[in-house]
Design a protein around this motif. Structure first.
Motif, short mmCIF file in Angstrom:
data_model
loop_
_atom_site.label_atom_id
_atom_site.label_comp_id
_atom_site.label_asym_id
_atom_site.label_seq_id
_atom_site.Cartn_x
_atom_site.Cartn_y
_atom_site.Cartn_z
N ALA A 194 0.83 -1.21 0.00
CA ALA A 194 0.00 0.00 0.00
C ALA A 194 0.86 1.26 0.00
O ALA A 194 0.49 2.29 -0.56
N ASP A 198 -1.34 4.63 -4.73
CA ASP A 198 -2.54 4.17 -5.44
C ASP A 198 -2.29 3.92 -6.92
O ASP A 198 -2.85 2.98 -7.51
N GLU A 199 -1.46 4.75 -7.53
CA GLU A 199 -1.21 4.59 -8.97
C GLU A 199 -0.50 3.26 -9.23
O GLU A 199 -0.86 2.53 -10.17
N ALA A 202 -3.01 0.39 -8.81
CA ALA A 202 -3.95 0.30 -9.93
C ALA A 202 -3.26 -0.28 -11.17
O ALA A 202 -3.84 -1.13 -11.87
#
Length: 255
Positions: A194, A198-199, A202
């Motif tokens: 984590a 986020d990129e 994804a």
């Protein structure tokens, strides 16, 4: 795959994959020894499991220090009377490019990930030899044995080294009825992953045929199999748990 009455000693079990392994073994009836350098963190996980009706203790040990591991094993035996299963899960993955990597950068990863595997096995071996079904399960990785990632050459080398280790260890320990196997996770959604952002998460999920990151339960399930009675004739083997991540030749193949 009942673990009722068995004791499992899990290193690096205060968070991430190790915590997931501990939780699933506890749910399947095992006495769980949660081992981490931070005793309070290990105890916190154990207390949570106990509050849910499971058997667990938190112990402190540094896998790069064999004496501390031996002490933790002795403590587990003093409480549960035995150690039947070792999950050698502790590992670190600090990033360092080849051109900047220092000897200290290399050594800390090898000491924890590779030497720590050896020390964990050696510390648990006297008890595993007493078990009717001794099991050693190691957390390796797809990174190193199959794939590469910039900044992780030392990590990849340590994880590939673990696979070389299990093949000879499996031969040497077969005379005691002890099996030695390894699980090779892909990208598993933990605190460490984590932190990549986020990129990254994804993009990684998009590159996996099953279109999701793995869970700690996915790894724990593979560990449970290798530790089970059903896997008594399986040794020196590996299983990749990655949602098919290593299969595509390119993103076009994923679709």
């Amino acid at each position: 795959m009942s673990m009722q009455g068995k004791t499992v000693f899990i290193t690096g079990a205060s968070k991430g994959i190790g915590r997931g392994i501990a939780t699933e073994f506890a749910k399947h009836g095992a006495n769980v020894a949660i081992v981490a350098r931070d005793k309070q963190a290990a105890k916190s996980v154990a207390d949570e499991l106990v509050s849910n009706g499971y058997q667990a203790i938190g112990l402190s040990a540094d896998v790069a220090d064999k004496a501390s591991l031996e002490s933790a094993v002795n403590e587990a035996v003093s409480i549960y009377g035995r150690v039947d299963i070792l999950c050698a899960n502790a590992g670190i993955f600090p990033s360092a490019g080849l051109e900047e990597m220092t000897e200290a950068d290399w050594d800390i990863v090898m000491n924890t990930n590779l030497k720590g595997t050896l020390f964990s096995v050696q510390a648990c071996l006297p008890e595993l030899k007493k078990s009717a079904a001794g099991r050693i399960v190691i957390t390796s990785s797809i990174t190193g044995p199959i794939t590469g990632f910039p900044g992780w050459s030392h990590y990849g080398a340590s994880k590939a080294g673990q696979l070389g280790f299990i093949r000879t260890a499996a031969i040497e320990l077969a005379k005691y009825g002890i099996t030695v196997n390894a699980v090779m996770p892909g990208n598993i959604l933990t605190e460490g992953l984590a932190g990549m952002g986020d990129e990254y998460l994804a993009q990684t999920a998009a590159s996996i045929p099953l279109k999701r990151l793995g869970s700690v339960e996915d790894i724990a399930n593979a560990m449970l199999y290798f530790a089970s009675e059903q896997a008594g004739y399986v040794t020196g083997q590996t299983i990749v748990v990655d949602g098919g991540q290593v299969l595509p030749e390119s993103m076009e193949a994923v679709g």
